[in-house]
Structure formats: C-alpha cells, structure tokens
Design a protein around this motif. Structure first.
Motif, PDB file in Angstrom:
ATOM      1  N   ALA A 110       0.825  -1.204   0.000  1.00  0.00           N
ATOM      2  CA  ALA A 110       0.000   0.000   0.000  1.00  0.00           C
ATOM      3  C   ALA A 110       0.859   1.254   0.000  1.00  0.00           C
ATOM      4  N   TYR A 111       1.945   1.237   0.773  1.00  0.00           N
ATOM      5  CA  TYR A 111       2.840   2.412   0.792  1.00  0.00           C
ATOM      6  C   TYR A 111       3.502   2.612  -0.566  1.00  0.00           C
ATOM      7  N   ALA A 112       3.949   1.521  -1.179  1.00  0.00           N
ATOM      8  CA  ALA A 112       4.586   1.632  -2.489  1.00  0.00           C
ATOM      9  C   ALA A 112       3.618   2.190  -3.529  1.00  0.00           C
ATOM     10  N   ALA A 194      16.062  11.704   5.474  1.00  0.00           N
ATOM     11  CA  ALA A 194      15.484  10.386   5.745  1.00  0.00           C
ATOM     12  C   ALA A 194      15.360   9.595   4.445  1.00  0.00           C
ATOM     13  N   SER A 195      15.652   8.314   4.546  1.00  0.00           N
ATOM     14  CA  SER A 195      15.467   7.434   3.401  1.00  0.00           C
ATOM     15  C   SER A 195      13.994   7.077   3.264  1.00  0.00           C
ATOM     16  N   GLU A 196      13.658   6.343   2.192  1.00  0.00           N
ATOM     17  CA  GLU A 196      12.271   5.928   1.997  1.00  0.00           C
ATOM     18  C   GLU A 196      11.805   5.026   3.131  1.00  0.00           C
ATOM     19  N   ALA A 197      12.681   4.124   3.578  1.00  0.00           N
ATOM     20  CA  ALA A 197      12.324   3.228   4.686  1.00  0.00           C
ATOM     21  C   ALA A 197      12.135   3.999   5.981  1.00  0.00           C
ATOM     22  N   GLN A 198      13.002   4.965   6.252  1.00  0.00           N
ATOM     23  CA  GLN A 198      12.862   5.772   7.467  1.00  0.00           C
ATOM     24  C   GLN A 198      11.588   6.608   7.429  1.00  0.00           C
ATOM     25  N   THR A 199      11.263   7.131   6.257  1.00  0.00           N
ATOM     26  CA  THR A 199      10.002   7.877   6.122  1.00  0.00           C
ATOM     27  C   THR A 199       8.814   6.982   6.398  1.00  0.00           C
ATOM     28  N   PHE A 200       8.884   5.755   5.901  1.00  0.00           N
ATOM     29  CA  PHE A 200       7.784   4.800   6.093  1.00  0.00           C
ATOM     30  C   PHE A 200       7.614   4.442   7.565  1.00  0.00           C
ATOM     31  N   PHE A 201       8.710   4.081   8.234  1.00  0.00           N
ATOM     32  CA  PHE A 201       8.620   3.583   9.606  1.00  0.00           C
ATOM     33  C   PHE A 201       8.461   4.701  10.634  1.00  0.00           C
ATOM     34  N   HIS A 202       9.033   5.870  10.392  1.00  0.00           N
ATOM     35  CA  HIS A 202       9.057   6.913  11.418  1.00  0.00           C
ATOM     36  C   HIS A 202       8.066   8.044  11.180  1.00  0.00           C
ATOM     37  N   PRO A 206       3.540   5.681  12.223  1.00  0.00           N
ATOM     38  CA  PRO A 206       2.988   6.214  13.488  1.00  0.00           C
ATOM     39  C   PRO A 206       1.669   6.951  13.324  1.00  0.00           C
ATOM     40  N   MET A 207       1.376   7.444  12.124  1.00  0.00           N
ATOM     41  CA  MET A 207       0.119   8.148  11.876  1.00  0.00           C
ATOM     42  C   MET A 207      -0.971   7.221  11.368  1.00  0.00           C
ATOM     43  N   SER A 208      -0.663   5.935  11.244  1.00  0.00           N
ATOM     44  CA  SER A 208      -1.582   5.009  10.575  1.00  0.00           C
ATOM     45  C   SER A 208      -2.121   3.931  11.510  1.00  0.00           C
ATOM     46  N   LYS A 209      -2.268   4.234  12.775  1.00  0.00           N
ATOM     47  CA  LYS A 209      -2.744   3.235  13.728  1.00  0.00           C
ATOM     48  C   LYS A 209      -4.110   2.674  13.359  1.00  0.00           C
ATOM     49  N   PRO A 210      -5.093   3.475  12.939  1.00  0.00           N
ATOM     50  CA  PRO A 210      -6.407   2.896  12.594  1.00  0.00           C
ATOM     51  C   PRO A 210      -6.335   1.857  11.479  1.00  0.00           C
TER      52      PRO A 210
END
Length: 297
Positions: A110-112, A194-202, A206-210
């Motif tokens: 979904a992120y990709a 930030a790399s793409e992975a860091q953007t995804f994880f950090h 964190p904004m996608s809990k629901p």
C-alpha cells in the motif's frame, strides 16, 4: 384565499409527517426482521451448547435442562474425536504468523502504491484489481499441486504461505488511508535526509494506527474462520494436526453428530470469543480505518 392556502399547507405538513412515520416504521420493522433472522441461529447455538442432550434436539428450541458440562468436556476432557485445545492452539499459531506476515505485506504494498512513483504503477494497480475479481478457490488445485511438489502439504508452513502469499493484493483500503497522509510531511522527512524506509517507519506508520488495526484484524480473521484451504492442505487425517474449523466440521459427520453436536455448539461459541473480544477492544480504530481508507482510492 389565504386561509385556504394555509389549510392546504397544514394538510401537506400532516401528510408529510404521516408519510415519514410510516416510512420509519417500515424501516424499523425490516431491521427488526433482519436482526431476528441473524440472531436466532446464534441464540440457538448458545442454548444448545448448554443443553444436557448430546445430539440435535428437534422437539423444542430451548433445552429442558442446562449445564456447563459441554464446555468443561471440550476444554478439559479431550478424546480421539474432540481435541479442541489442540485445534485451538494450531489455529492460533497459524493466525498469529499470518497476521504478522500479511500485515507487513499489505502495508508495504500500500505504501509503495500510494507514496512511491515508479513506472507501470497504474498498470500494476489495475492488474491487482482484476486478479481480485476472481475467487481464490479457482486456484485451489494449482496451489495444492505446487505445495505437494514442495512437500508443504500437511504443514502449517504451507498453510501460512497460502494465506499470506496473496495478501498484498488486498492493499486498496490501506492505500486509501496512506493517500490521506500529508505529502508535506514525507517531503520534510526527505529534506532532513530520511530514506524511503525511514520515512515509512518513522513518519507514515505512526500516523496510521487505525488502518494498521484494521489490517491486523482482517489478517487474523482469515485463517481463524477459513475451512476450505485448511481442509485441502491439512488432509492427512490426523486429528491432532487439524485447525478448529476442520475439527468442528468433523464432529458433524453422520456417525458422530448424535453424540457430539452439543460439544460442537460449545466449541463454536468458544471460537467466536477471541474475535468478538478483539472487535470490542479495537472497534474504534477498526471503524476509523475503514472510513479513512475508503475516502480515496
């Protein structure tokens, strides 16, 4: 003339109120009827699980006597037919592994699709939607022979691979949620190095809990409620290796149903408890995940 017009207006208002009242009554009656149709089998399953009669009682809806012995027997007095604790643990292991793997696949795809721009992205999205139009059972024979060639039949690893293998195709709702994450936040993270992975994880996760809760629940429910794939793959006939759905289904065979139907009902009630508790605890996030993910596609 003015008085007649006023009377006509009042008459129209009364007719409008009556029409709304009738429409509301009809809607409520329909909803009550649907609720009864949905709740009666569940109520019958519950009261039968508390019955002192082991088979199917066709004489009365409610049993003559009640007992918790069926729950005690299915939990603590296993035999060669009913091995519910072992089935429960088998299903829980498969569900937990699938939950972790499938959730990872779904959120990464979904992120990709939502945040990464690459060639043929739109084509891949269209192909995934097209593939999802076909029922998964159409590929059962091919999947079985592939697993058999790899010696993965009658193994939980093969079952988990089947559940998790195509989970990434169910990314659309999760993608819709990621589409609502402000692009400026991702751009700011990349400007900070930030790399793409860091953007995804950090930043994004964190904004996608629901939507994570929604994905986790769906990933957990798939093996917990599935019968067809589990029956096809775990076909050795060894009851200790079955999942809950296979074990409970076997209790309904012609030679066993008269002795094990009440135990089957008790097992069915016990199986529904983890999912019900999970929904009650996560209901707020689950609804938010569905509604937010449905805004954009």
């Amino acid at each position: 003339m003015t008085q007649a017009s006023t009377m006509d207006t009042q008459k129209q208002l009364r007719m409008g109120r009556i029409r709304r009242s009738v429409d509301g009554a009809v809607r409520h009656l329909v909803l009550i009827g649907l609720s009864v149709v949905w709740l009666v089998p569940i109520l019958w399953l519950l009261v039968t699980s508390l019955s002192t009669y082991a088979g199917i009682n066709f004489r009365t809806f409610f049993p003559d006597h009640y007992t918790f012995q069926n729950y005690i027997d299915i939990l603590f007095h296993s035999d060669s037919v009913a091995q519910f604790p072992r089935w429960f643990m088998n299903t829980l292991v498969v569900a937990c592994f699938n939950c972790v793997i499938s959730t990872a696949f779904v959120v990464m795809v979904a992120y990709a699709m939502s945040c990464c721009k690459f060639k043929s992205r739109r084509l891949l999205q269209n192909l995934s939607v097209t593939v999802n139009l076909f029922p998964g059972v159409l590929a059962m024979i091919a999947v079985y022979f592939v697993l058999r060639y790899l010696n993965l039949t009658n193994s939980y690893a093969g079952l988990i691979m089947v559940y998790a293998g195509s989970s990434g195709l169910g990314y659309l709702i999760c993608k819709g949620f990621f589409d609502t994450v402000p692009v400026s936040l991702r751009e700011a993270a990349k400007l900070d190095g930030a790399s793409e992975a860091q953007t995804f994880f950090h930043v994004v996760l964190p904004m996608s809990k629901p939507i994570l809760v929604y994905t986790v629940i769906n990933s957990f429910m798939t093996p917990w409620t599935d019968f067809v794939m589990a029956k096809m793959i775990l076909n050795s006939g060894i009851s200790a290796d079955w999942t809950v759905s296979i074990g409970l289904y076997n209790m309904l065979s012609r030679t066993l149903v008269n002795d094990y139907f009440a135990l089957f009902c008790a097992g069915s009630v016990l199986v529904s408890i983890p999912i019900s508790v999970l929904f009650i605890i996560m209901q707020k996030f689950y609804v938010a995940g569905i509604t937010s993910g449905a805004d954009k596609g």
